[in-house]
Design an enzyme around this catalytic site. Structure first.
Site, PDB file in Angstrom:
ATOM      1  N   SER A  97       0.839  -1.190   0.000  1.00  0.00           N
ATOM      2  CA  SER A  97       0.000   0.000   0.000  1.00  0.00           C
ATOM      3  C   SER A  97       0.880   1.250   0.000  1.00  0.00           C
ATOM      4  CB  SER A  97      -0.962  -0.045   1.190  1.00  0.00           C
ATOM      5  OG  SER A  97      -1.945   0.942   1.106  1.00  0.00           O
ATOM      6  N   GLU A 110      -9.382  -4.900  -4.558  1.00  0.00           N
ATOM      7  CA  GLU A 110      -8.747  -3.919  -3.674  1.00  0.00           C
ATOM      8  C   GLU A 110      -9.758  -2.999  -3.002  1.00  0.00           C
ATOM      9  OE1 GLU A 110      -5.518  -3.544  -3.053  1.00  0.00           O
ATOM     10  OE2 GLU A 110      -4.397  -4.428  -4.713  1.00  0.00           O
ATOM     11  N   HIS A 162      -7.988  -5.373  -0.373  1.00  0.00           N
ATOM     12  CA  HIS A 162      -6.726  -4.671  -0.145  1.00  0.00           C
ATOM     13  C   HIS A 162      -6.033  -5.199   1.115  1.00  0.00           C
ATOM     14  CE1 HIS A 162      -3.948  -1.323  -0.583  1.00  0.00           C
ATOM     15  NE2 HIS A 162      -4.183  -0.910   0.651  1.00  0.00           N
TER      16      HIS A 162
END
Length: 422
Positions: free
Chosen positions: A138, A262, A329
């Site tokens: 991320s 995600e 995610h």
């Protein structure tokens, strides 16, 4: 999005005897005492080793300084207390008028010093300074890619592993007037000229700063406060595509990928039973993560930089308890670290197979970023006619997927985000 600085995978090749016998290691910070626990008998662990002088009091909001070597042994058998200074948020990215532009992204400067510490000390732990990979997820992946452009002539690392993020991920600091820092200063009765604000806030306990910002955020009070990286043309740039096309990156190999869903946890609010609106989730997946990764891969290809691309599609109930979450995610992290059975019960046999295969691939990349994965049949990006790796889809542990299938999802978009238009 919180900035997760980075994770270092050093491909340390401890033999069992060496791991057990060498628990006392000399470092540039001083001698350190490690340990071996009952669950990982073949792994020597060294936790919480300091690599910088503490950025507290008068050193708050200054660039990092290497830790002076001490004579007493550092206890590395346990992590230290949670520390608001290892420098995120306002402590790492103050965007304050009284600080030099090139010293605003302190968290990223800390990252560089951390990599230098690993380079200088890894051999003492049995590792190889020529085989260091910078790994992040991320915002951590973004910071790894920032590093790729910031230290192109001396990257130290041999490769990059970037989960769900890159330098092209839209993440602009909108506080161009640098008012957020002054707003916090005002709250703590530190209003004044730019130098006084910094001097005064250095006397405020970190816990008080964190508590105020936490409460302020949770109350949804306006103006919104955000302390994130800014374009300083030292650690963060505004024109990554142009820089890549001009060859202004390290060109070190990269392992880059995204998860299939995600955006699922990023749509707020959502219906607990039916989940978020699929169209909104897909839009976030594409705009925030997938398409910037596609553009990054294309830019790297144009710059003749090797890129191995994957898409993670695993859907395991002990990681994704809601049926609609699927490969959301960060859901790939428990698989690659082998920790999938810790939070909500043991995994399935198929989950174990996926995890172990991912670990084999990630380790192969860390050991040899150029040739490691091709030896296992995973080849670098060769344009839309090539193949990426699809992980955990259906009942297949690993299978090739046409790059064109991934990139076609972004055909209706144009490269955007802060790094394309600023």
């Amino acid at each position: 999005m919180a900035l997760v600085l980075f994770a270092l995978l050093s491909a340390v090749q401890f033999r069992t005897a060496r791991a057990i016998d060498c628990l006392n290691v000399d470092t540039t910070s001083g001698p350190v005492q490690g340990f071996v626990n009952k669950t990982t008998l073949h792994v020597a662990q060294f936790l919480g080793i300091p690599f910088t002088e503490p950025p507290i009091e008068s050193r708050r909001w200054l660039p990092p300084s290497p830790k002076a070597k001490q004579n007493t042994t550092i206890d590395a058998t346990r992590f230290g207390l949670a520390c608001p200074h290892y420098r995120l948020g306002i402590l790492g990215f103050p965007n304050a008028a009284g600080i030099k532009l090139t010293e605003q992204n302190l968290g990223l400067l800390d990252q560089r010093l951390g990599v230098e510490w690993v380079r200088d000390n890894i051999a003492n732990f049995g590792g190889n300074p020529e085989r260091i990979s910078l790994w992040g997820q991320s915002a951590g992946a973004m910071s790894a890619d920032y590093y790729n452009f910031a230290y192109l002539e001396d990257p130290i690392v041999a490769g990059f592993i970037m989960h769900s993020g890159s330098a092209l991920t839209p993440f602009a600091n909108l506080d161009t007037a640098q008012t957020n820092f002054s707003f916090v200063a005002q709250h703590f009765n530190c209003s004044g000229d730019q130098n006084f604000e910094i001097h005064c806030l250095r006397k405020v306990e970190a816990a008080s700063l964190m508590a105020f910002l936490k409460n302020y955020s949770e109350s949804a009070t306006q103006p919104e406060l955000a302390f994130i990286p800014i374009v300083d043309n030292r650690t963060v740039f505004s024109n990554y595509t142009a820089r890549a096309r001009a060859g202004k990156l390290s060109r070190k190999p990269a392992l880059i990928g995204t998860t299939k869903n995600e955006g699922a946890p990023l749509v707020l609010p959502y219906n607990q039973t039916f989940g978020p609106d699929p169209a909104q989730a897909d839009a976030i997946t594409k705009s925030l993560i997938l398409c910037p990764t596609v553009w990054t891969t294309r830019d790297r290809y144009a710059a003749n930089a090797i890129t191995f691309r994957y898409m993670y599609a695993g859907n395991f109930s002990n990681i994704s308890p809601q049926w609609w979450e699927a490969a959301y995610h960060s859901s790939d992290l428990p698989l690659v670290f082998g920790t999938y059975g810790l939070a909500r019960g043991a995994g399935t046999e198929f989950e174990k197979q996926v995890s172990e295969q991912m670990q084999d691939y990630w380790l192969a990349f860390a050991e040899d970023p150029v040739r490691g994965l091709p030896k296992l049949g995973w080849h670098g990006y060769e344009g839309v006619m090539g193949e990426a790796m699809l992980i955990g889809e259906g009942d297949k542990v690993m299978q090739p997927i046409a790059e064109s299938m991934i990139e076609s999802l972004c055909n209706d978009t144009l490269p955007g985000g802060m790094n394309h238009h600023m």
